[in-house]
Design a protein around this motif. Sequence first.
Motif, PDB file in Angstrom:
ATOM      1  N   ALA A  76      -6.131  33.923 -26.091  1.00 23.29           N
ATOM      2  CA  ALA A  76      -7.230  34.023 -25.152  1.00 23.29           C
ATOM      3  C   ALA A  76      -7.061  32.343 -24.402  1.00 23.29           C
ATOM      4  CB  ALA A  76      -8.410  33.716 -25.738  1.00 23.29           C
ATOM      5  N   ASP A  77      -6.678  31.640 -24.958  1.00 20.87           N
ATOM      6  CA  ASP A  77      -6.455  30.016 -24.152  1.00 20.87           C
ATOM      7  C   ASP A  77      -5.088  30.032 -23.594  1.00 20.87           C
ATOM      8  OD1 ASP A  77      -9.024  29.197 -25.159  1.00 20.87           O
ATOM      9  OD2 ASP A  77      -8.042  28.388 -26.970  1.00 20.87           O
ATOM     10  N   HIS A  78      -4.275  30.973 -23.400  1.00 28.26           N
ATOM     11  CA  HIS A  78      -3.057  31.021 -22.937  1.00 28.26           C
ATOM     12  C   HIS A  78      -2.837  31.879 -21.485  1.00 28.26           C
ATOM     13  CE1 HIS A  78      -2.122  28.876 -26.704  1.00 28.26           C
ATOM     14  NE2 HIS A  78      -0.883  28.529 -25.859  1.00 28.26           N
ATOM     15  N   GLY A  79      -3.983  32.054 -20.919  1.00 27.92           N
ATOM     16  CA  GLY A  79      -3.897  32.969 -19.671  1.00 27.92           C
ATOM     17  C   GLY A  79      -3.326  31.970 -18.562  1.00 27.92           C
ATOM     18  N   TRP A  80      -2.866  32.866 -17.641  1.00 27.50           N
ATOM     19  CA  TRP A  80      -1.744  32.296 -16.582  1.00 27.50           C
ATOM     20  C   TRP A  80      -2.415  31.400 -15.740  1.00 27.50           C
ATOM     21  CZ3 TRP A  80       3.136  31.621 -15.962  1.00 27.50           C
ATOM     22  CH2 TRP A  80       3.939  32.218 -16.789  1.00 27.50           C
ATOM     23  N   GLU A  81      -3.960  31.593 -15.441  1.00 28.53           N
ATOM     24  CA  GLU A  81      -4.451  30.597 -14.628  1.00 28.53           C
ATOM     25  C   GLU A  81      -4.625  28.877 -15.097  1.00 28.53           C
ATOM     26  OE1 GLU A  81      -7.074  29.019 -11.439  1.00 28.53           O
ATOM     27  OE2 GLU A  81      -5.956  30.867 -11.645  1.00 28.53           O
ATOM     28  N   ARG A  82      -4.522  28.761 -16.394  1.00 28.45           N
ATOM     29  CA  ARG A  82      -4.258  27.628 -16.887  1.00 28.45           C
ATOM     30  C   ARG A  82      -2.897  27.023 -16.816  1.00 28.45           C
ATOM     31  NH1 ARG A  82      -3.039  24.996 -21.620  1.00 28.45           N
ATOM     32  NH2 ARG A  82      -2.564  26.640 -22.824  1.00 28.45           N
ATOM     33  N   ILE A  83      -1.810  27.839 -16.994  1.00 29.05           N
ATOM     34  CA  ILE A  83      -0.563  27.352 -16.812  1.00 29.05           C
ATOM     35  C   ILE A  83      -0.364  27.190 -15.277  1.00 29.05           C
ATOM     36  CG2 ILE A  83       1.966  27.998 -17.146  1.00 29.05           C
ATOM     37  CD1 ILE A  83       0.027  27.986 -19.752  1.00 29.05           C
ATOM     38  N   VAL A  84      -0.635  27.779 -14.545  1.00 28.69           N
ATOM     39  CA  VAL A  84      -0.433  27.505 -13.077  1.00 28.69           C
ATOM     40  C   VAL A  84      -0.964  26.293 -12.504  1.00 28.69           C
ATOM     41  CG1 VAL A  84      -0.957  28.162 -10.750  1.00 28.69           C
ATOM     42  CG2 VAL A  84      -0.289  29.888 -12.394  1.00 28.69           C
ATOM     43  N   SER A  85      -2.269  26.000 -13.195  1.00 28.90           N
ATOM     44  CA  SER A  85      -2.945  24.594 -12.808  1.00 28.90           C
ATOM     45  C   SER A  85      -2.134  23.601 -13.636  1.00 28.90           C
ATOM     46  CB  SER A  85      -4.306  24.616 -13.786  1.00 28.90           C
ATOM     47  OG  SER A  85      -5.059  23.416 -13.439  1.00 28.90           O
ATOM     48  N   GLU A  86      -1.549  23.767 -14.568  1.00 23.03           N
ATOM     49  CA  GLU A  86      -0.811  22.544 -15.042  1.00 23.03           C
ATOM     50  C   GLU A  86       0.478  22.243 -14.423  1.00 23.03           C
ATOM     51  OE1 GLU A  86       0.281  22.988 -19.031  1.00 23.03           O
ATOM     52  OE2 GLU A  86      -1.791  23.407 -19.949  1.00 23.03           O
ATOM     53  N   VAL A  87       1.038  23.539 -13.769  1.00 28.57           N
ATOM     54  CA  VAL A  87       2.224  23.182 -12.880  1.00 28.57           C
ATOM     55  C   VAL A  87       2.080  22.606 -11.560  1.00 28.57           C
ATOM     56  CG1 VAL A  87       4.168  24.515 -11.585  1.00 28.57           C
ATOM     57  CG2 VAL A  87       3.456  25.351 -13.928  1.00 28.57           C
ATOM     58  N   GLU A  88       0.841  22.840 -10.962  1.00 31.13           N
ATOM     59  CA  GLU A  88       0.306  22.450  -9.931  1.00 31.13           C
ATOM     60  C   GLU A  88       0.097  20.722 -10.057  1.00 31.13           C
ATOM     61  OE1 GLU A  88      -3.386  22.829  -6.569  1.00 31.13           O
ATOM     62  OE2 GLU A  88      -3.615  23.309  -8.547  1.00 31.13           O
ATOM     63  N   ALA A  89      -0.717  20.400 -11.162  1.00 31.99           N
ATOM     64  CA  ALA A  89      -0.784  19.232 -11.552  1.00 31.99           C
ATOM     65  C   ALA A  89       0.397  18.211 -11.241  1.00 31.99           C
ATOM     66  CB  ALA A  89      -1.561  19.103 -12.898  1.00 31.99           C
ATOM     67  N   GLN A  90       1.638  18.793 -12.110  1.00 31.26           N
ATOM     68  CA  GLN A  90       2.839  18.313 -11.951  1.00 31.26           C
ATOM     69  C   GLN A  90       3.406  17.901 -10.802  1.00 31.26           C
ATOM     70  OE1 GLN A  90       4.030  16.593 -14.509  1.00 31.26           O
ATOM     71  NE2 GLN A  90       2.114  17.004 -15.754  1.00 31.26           N
ATOM     72  N   TYR A  91       3.344  18.927  -9.907  1.00 31.97           N
ATOM     73  CA  TYR A  91       3.930  18.800  -8.509  1.00 31.97           C
ATOM     74  C   TYR A  91       3.376  17.902  -7.918  1.00 31.97           C
ATOM     75  CZ  TYR A  91       5.517  23.712  -8.452  1.00 31.97           C
ATOM     76  OH  TYR A  91       6.308  24.762  -8.708  1.00 31.97           O
ATOM     77  N   ARG A  92       1.704  17.739  -7.787  1.00 33.66           N
ATOM     78  CA  ARG A  92       1.096  16.494  -7.401  1.00 33.66           C
ATOM     79  C   ARG A  92       1.138  15.120  -7.621  1.00 33.66           C
ATOM     80  NH1 ARG A  92      -2.247  18.632  -3.272  1.00 33.66           N
ATOM     81  NH2 ARG A  92      -3.150  20.629  -3.861  1.00 33.66           N
ATOM     82  N   GLN A  93       1.463  15.254  -9.099  1.00 33.46           N
ATOM     83  CA  GLN A  93       1.757  13.686  -9.746  1.00 33.46           C
ATOM     84  C   GLN A  93       3.056  13.210  -9.412  1.00 33.46           C
ATOM     85  OE1 GLN A  93       1.003  13.481 -13.931  1.00 33.46           O
ATOM     86  NE2 GLN A  93      -1.033  14.889 -13.861  1.00 33.46           N
ATOM     87  N   HIS A  94       4.051  14.048  -9.260  1.00 27.95           N
ATOM     88  CA  HIS A  94       5.298  13.788  -8.975  1.00 27.95           C
ATOM     89  C   HIS A  94       5.471  13.478  -7.413  1.00 27.95           C
ATOM     90  CE1 HIS A  94       6.111  14.640 -13.094  1.00 27.95           C
ATOM     91  NE2 HIS A  94       7.308  14.200 -12.976  1.00 27.95           N
ATOM     92  N   LEU A  95       4.782  13.886  -6.476  1.00 31.96           N
ATOM     93  CA  LEU A  95       4.928  13.690  -5.146  1.00 31.96           C
ATOM     94  C   LEU A  95       4.269  12.470  -5.034  1.00 31.96           C
ATOM     95  CD1 LEU A  95       3.960  17.172  -3.530  1.00 31.96           C
ATOM     96  CD2 LEU A  95       6.114  15.785  -3.320  1.00 31.96           C
ATOM     97  N   GLN A  96       3.092  12.111  -5.541  1.00 31.22           N
ATOM     98  CA  GLN A  96       2.287  10.775  -5.470  1.00 31.22           C
ATOM     99  C   GLN A  96       3.278   9.814  -5.820  1.00 31.22           C
ATOM    100  OE1 GLN A  96      -1.434  10.680  -7.656  1.00 31.22           O
ATOM    101  NE2 GLN A  96      -1.837   8.694  -6.716  1.00 31.22           N
ATOM    102  N   ALA A  97       4.125   9.976  -6.988  1.00 32.72           N
ATOM    103  CA  ALA A  97       4.712   8.984  -7.599  1.00 32.72           C
ATOM    104  C   ALA A  97       6.024   8.397  -6.410  1.00 32.72           C
ATOM    105  CB  ALA A  97       5.716   9.248  -8.856  1.00 32.72           C
ATOM    106  N   LEU A  98       6.091   9.170  -5.465  1.00 29.86           N
ATOM    107  CA  LEU A  98       7.245   8.843  -4.346  1.00 29.86           C
ATOM    108  C   LEU A  98       6.743   8.224  -3.383  1.00 29.86           C
ATOM    109  CD1 LEU A  98       9.457  12.317  -4.818  1.00 29.86           C
ATOM    110  CD2 LEU A  98      10.054  10.230  -5.712  1.00 29.86           C
ATOM    111  N   ILE A  99       5.307   8.073  -3.096  1.00 29.98           N
ATOM    112  CA  ILE A  99       4.887   7.612  -1.923  1.00 29.98           C
ATOM    113  C   ILE A  99       4.605   6.126  -2.350  1.00 29.98           C
ATOM    114  CG2 ILE A  99       2.857   7.567  -0.399  1.00 29.98           C
ATOM    115  CD1 ILE A  99       3.527  10.389  -0.348  1.00 29.98           C
ATOM    116  N   PRO A 100       5.103   5.390  -1.301  1.00 31.56           N
ATOM    117  CA  PRO A 100       5.256   3.671  -1.554  1.00 31.56           C
ATOM    118  C   PRO A 100       3.641   3.471  -1.618  1.00 31.56           C
ATOM    119  CG  PRO A 100       6.676   4.479   0.202  1.00 31.56           C
ATOM    120  CD  PRO A 100       5.824   5.793  -0.060  1.00 31.56           C
TER     121      PRO A 100
END
Length: 418
Positions: free
Chosen positions: A394-418
């Motif tokens: 019940a805690d492994h629906g795709w909505e939560r997984i997609v949210s985690e992937v999106e969070a990683q995208y944003r964190q790694h883009l932020q790490a590249l901005i001076p």
Amino acid sequence: MNSATHILKPSLRSSFPAPGRARAVDLELPLHALDAQRPLRIALVTETYPPEVNGVALSVARLVEGLRGRGHHVHLVRPRQPEHDATRPADDAATETLVAGLPIPRYPELRLGLPATGRLLKLWRQQQPDLVHIATEGPLGWAAQRAADRLGMPVISEFRTNFHAYSQHYGLAWLRPLIEGYLRRFHNRCALTMVPSEAQRQRLVALGFERLLVVARGVDTERFNPRWRSQALRQQWGAEPDTPVLLSVGRLAAEKNLNLLIKAYEGLLQQNPQARLVLVGHGPERERLQQACPQAIFSGQKTGMELAEHYASADLFGFPSLTETFGNVVPEAMASGLPVVAFDEAAAALLLRDGAGLLLNPGDEEGFCQAVASLGTHPAQRHSMARRALCTVADHGWERIVSEVEAQYRQHLQALIP
């Protein structure tokens, strides 16, 4: 997760072009790239995608669907599938780029994308994505990595298939060190590689892989659900309401260790001669397996509602594979209300520890057979484990997984901005 990301930040810049070249790319990234609400432009590269039927294709498709549902612009790069893409609408070109491909040896229904570095360079120069997500490490993935490196774009990859482990099942064990070396070089050039379990992360760390982060896979709990149980289907199998049905779903191939499943079924038959074994899927081992176990029911490949009904209409799920990076069929079976018998690996190790099935030490074939026989003859135990399985997924629906992937995208883009 935050601590893992913090460790990654200092090494991110070393994965990309020299400072002078990176500055040119930075000018193309708007300052509001840090805006947590801004839709991202994502190039997602994969060498397998529906209507191909396999765990990688289906989970990549769910990720693409989820990201687009959250407002992101996902441009898919994949091999052309001749029969399916012949009737592809013209306006699909806005969301997909199709490249040439060849059938994979011994997997003719799947295709391997051919290198297309020049084409990807032209595409991404015209409309540069914020990042490139590579789901598979074949020639197309390799070309995408080269193109992204030349343009100074961040690359996030996934480790989805244990190709190095498969080699031993096809008389190619001597290739394993070469495959491991290629995979290590490929993923170590990426800003981040997502892996589906902690056990898989630890194995790859021991092989020299770097910058790994665990991001689990999701399961569609609406599609895979006990309510799709079909008495009519069970009757086709020759199963009465109290007849135990052992199910397997997946490719009928040597690396799936299905000889052990047949051995376990034969042990169950000694306890209950009415028991049934149903195998869903196709592959090069089908004819041999049918000869080895003529009483088994080979249903062929199933998708959509048919697949959901096959899961829900069984009583227990046997998963003897030792080569999985995750094993999407495990949470699918659990969501369908089935207890699972599996080795302490991949998805089973992650999901079955709360009593949703029986875990065996890897390679314990006698224990696997005994577990199948035990569950097959104790319906009360099966029902108890089925309830726990439903609670777990019940805690492994795709909505939560997609949210985690999106969070990683944003964190790694932020790490590249001076």
